[in-house]
Design an enzyme around this catalytic site. Structure first.
Site, PDB file in Angstrom:
ATOM      1  NE  ARG A  39      -4.122  -1.963   1.450  1.00 61.28           N
ATOM      2  CZ  ARG A  39      -5.118  -2.218   2.294  1.00 61.28           C
ATOM      3  NH1 ARG A  39      -5.318  -1.408   3.311  1.00 61.28           N
ATOM      4  NH2 ARG A  39      -5.904  -3.245   2.119  1.00 61.28           N
ATOM      5  CG  ASP A 151     -13.817   6.974   9.344  1.00 60.80           C
ATOM      6  OD1 ASP A 151     -14.470   5.911   9.336  1.00 60.80           O
ATOM      7  OD2 ASP A 151     -12.595   7.015   9.056  1.00 60.80           O
TER       8      ASP A 151
HETATM    9  C1  LIG Z   1     -14.114  -1.303   7.996  1.00 61.18           C
HETATM   10  S1  LIG Z   1     -14.620   0.367   8.219  1.00 61.18           S
HETATM   11  C2  LIG Z   1     -16.135   0.117   9.121  1.00 61.18           C
HETATM   12  C3  LIG Z   1     -17.282   0.957   8.601  1.00 61.18           C
HETATM   13  C4  LIG Z   1     -18.638   0.722   9.249  1.00 61.18           C
HETATM   14  N1  LIG Z   1     -18.593   0.952  10.679  1.00 61.18           N
HETATM   15  C5  LIG Z   1     -19.150  -0.665   8.952  1.00 61.18           C
HETATM   16  O1  LIG Z   1     -19.120  -1.525   9.852  1.00 61.18           O
HETATM   17  O2  LIG Z   1     -19.584  -0.926   7.818  1.00 61.18           O
HETATM   18  C6  LIG Z   1     -13.478   0.913   9.479  1.00 61.18           C
HETATM   19  C7  LIG Z   1     -13.390   2.433   9.586  1.00 61.18           C
HETATM   20  O3  LIG Z   1     -12.715   2.741  10.809  1.00 61.18           O
HETATM   21  C8  LIG Z   1     -11.970   3.925  10.602  1.00 61.18           C
HETATM   22  N2  LIG Z   1     -10.955   4.017  11.679  1.00 61.18           N
HETATM   23  C9  LIG Z   1      -9.821   3.294  11.841  1.00 61.18           C
HETATM   24  N3  LIG Z   1      -9.160   3.682  12.947  1.00 61.18           N
HETATM   25  C10 LIG Z   1      -9.909   4.667  13.507  1.00 61.18           C
HETATM   26  C11 LIG Z   1      -9.753   5.486  14.666  1.00 61.18           C
HETATM   27  N4  LIG Z   1      -8.697   5.356  15.483  1.00 61.18           N
HETATM   28  N5  LIG Z   1     -10.695   6.425  14.930  1.00 61.18           N
HETATM   29  C12 LIG Z   1     -11.767   6.570  14.099  1.00 61.18           C
HETATM   30  N6  LIG Z   1     -11.963   5.829  12.986  1.00 61.18           N
HETATM   31  C13 LIG Z   1     -11.054   4.886  12.695  1.00 61.18           C
HETATM   32  C14 LIG Z   1     -11.404   3.752   9.200  1.00 61.18           C
HETATM   33  O4  LIG Z   1     -11.020   4.994   8.622  1.00 61.18           O
HETATM   34  C15 LIG Z   1     -12.579   3.072   8.477  1.00 61.18           C
HETATM   35  O5  LIG Z   1     -13.377   4.004   7.775  1.00 61.18           O
END
Ligand SMILES: C[S@@+](CC[C@H](N)C(=O)[O-])C[C@H]1O[C@@H](n2cnc3c(N)ncnc32)[C@H](O)[C@@H]1O
Length: 279
Positions: A39, A151
């Site tokens: 990546r 997010d």
């Molecule tokens: C796999 S997605 C999940 C989206 C949604 N909650 C779902 O279940 O469909 C994970 C998200 O977590 C966010 N993320 C990762 N680390 C984070 C943090 N420390 N604080 C806030 N968001 C975070 C990422 O940017 C990503 O958009």
């Protein structure tokens, strides 16, 4: 800049993993080294830095920079979909919201607050908002309902605020919601947009879950789904404690289907798999 994977030394990989863990809790253990290489190589090809160490020096020393934001973005996954893990929305519609609205009415309040704590590109908070709006229409009356959607990634938040999606992405939206809450987006492309009524119910904001939260509760329900899987146990433990604190009495926590609270000390009442209540 032309980079090949070989220029990532073990020291550099460790440095990246440590900074990502410290900043946002994402645990890039040794098995993730190939992912980091693949990546970041892509990311660096597009950047204007002369060398990898220049890039890292800049990005890691400036957690507020675009480069650091892009780095985190490229190492986390934003996978999501409308009405993902649909039993959560069924529970919200059938069990929780009717009771909550009745309780609020009895108490002379019209305020409903939800939080999508890792909202990604918006499909989750919009699915919540559609479910809430449907319940409000059924209940009648005037309500002040707001879904906070946060997010860590500014890139996904931009897409989320737009609320426009490829028609294929909205396929999981229940048919009765499609007709009420989706419309053809303006412009020549065949995109579908979430209607203003639903969009205005959702407030998007940038938030790192590990940092202080600039809002106070009580919140009625939280969807914190498919983000804790990237965190190690101590980080999950702290997050679950903070989520419990910000929920109001009787508030609900929905976690992702592969994220149980097993091994975490908590005071939630278990309702059904991945659904918990603050009692
Ligand atoms: C796999 S997605 C999940 C989206 C949604 N909650 C779902 O279940 O469909 C994970 C998200 O977590 C966010 N993320 C990762 N680390 C984070 C943090 N420390 N604080 C806030 N968001 C975070 C990422 O940017 C990503 O958009």
């Amino acid at each position: 800049m032309q980079l090949s994977a070989e220029i990532f030394t073990p020291g550099e990989l460790k440095r990246i993993a440590a900074a990502v863990y410290q900043h946002c809790g994402i645990n890039l253990h040794e098995g993730k080294q190939e992912l980091i290489q693949a990546r970041l190589t892509k990311l660096l090809r597009r950047s204007s830095f002369a060398s990898l160490s220049d890039y890292l020096d800049h990005a890691l020393a400036n957690p507020d920079s675009d480069e650091f934001s892009e780095l985190i973005d490229s190492l986390s996954t934003n996978l999501t979909s409308f009405f993902r893990e649909s039993d959560h929305f069924d529970y919200l519609a059938r069990a929780f919201l009717p009771q909550l609205l009745a309780r609020r009415r009895a108490a002379g309040s019209n305020c409903i607050r939800g939080w999508s704590a890792a909202s990604s590109t918006g499909e989750e908070p919009y699915s919540i908002a559609m479910t809430v709006q449907h319940a409000l229409e059924a209940a009648g009356g005037t309500w002040d309902a707001l879904i906070l959607a946060t997010d860590i990634s500014t890139r996904v938040l931009k897409i989320a605020r737009e609320g426009s999606y490829d028609p294929q992405r909205v396929e999981p939206v229940p048919p009765q919601f499609k007709t009420k809450y989706l419309a053809k987006a303006r412009g020549p492309h065949p995109f579908v947009q979430v209607v203003p009524k639903i969009r205005s119910m959702v407030r998007f904001a940038h938030l790192n879950l590990l940092e202080p939260w600039p809002f106070v509760g009580p919140i009625d329900f939280i969807f914190c789904r498919n983000v804790m899987i990237y965190f190690d146990k101590p980080t999950q433990q702290k997050l679950i404690t903070r989520l419990w604190e910000i929920l109001g009495p009787g508030g609900m926590l929905f976690t992702g289907h592969s994220e149980s609270l097993t091994g975490i000390a908590h005071k939630f009442r278990y309702v059904q798999p991945t659904i918990y209540q603050k009692t």
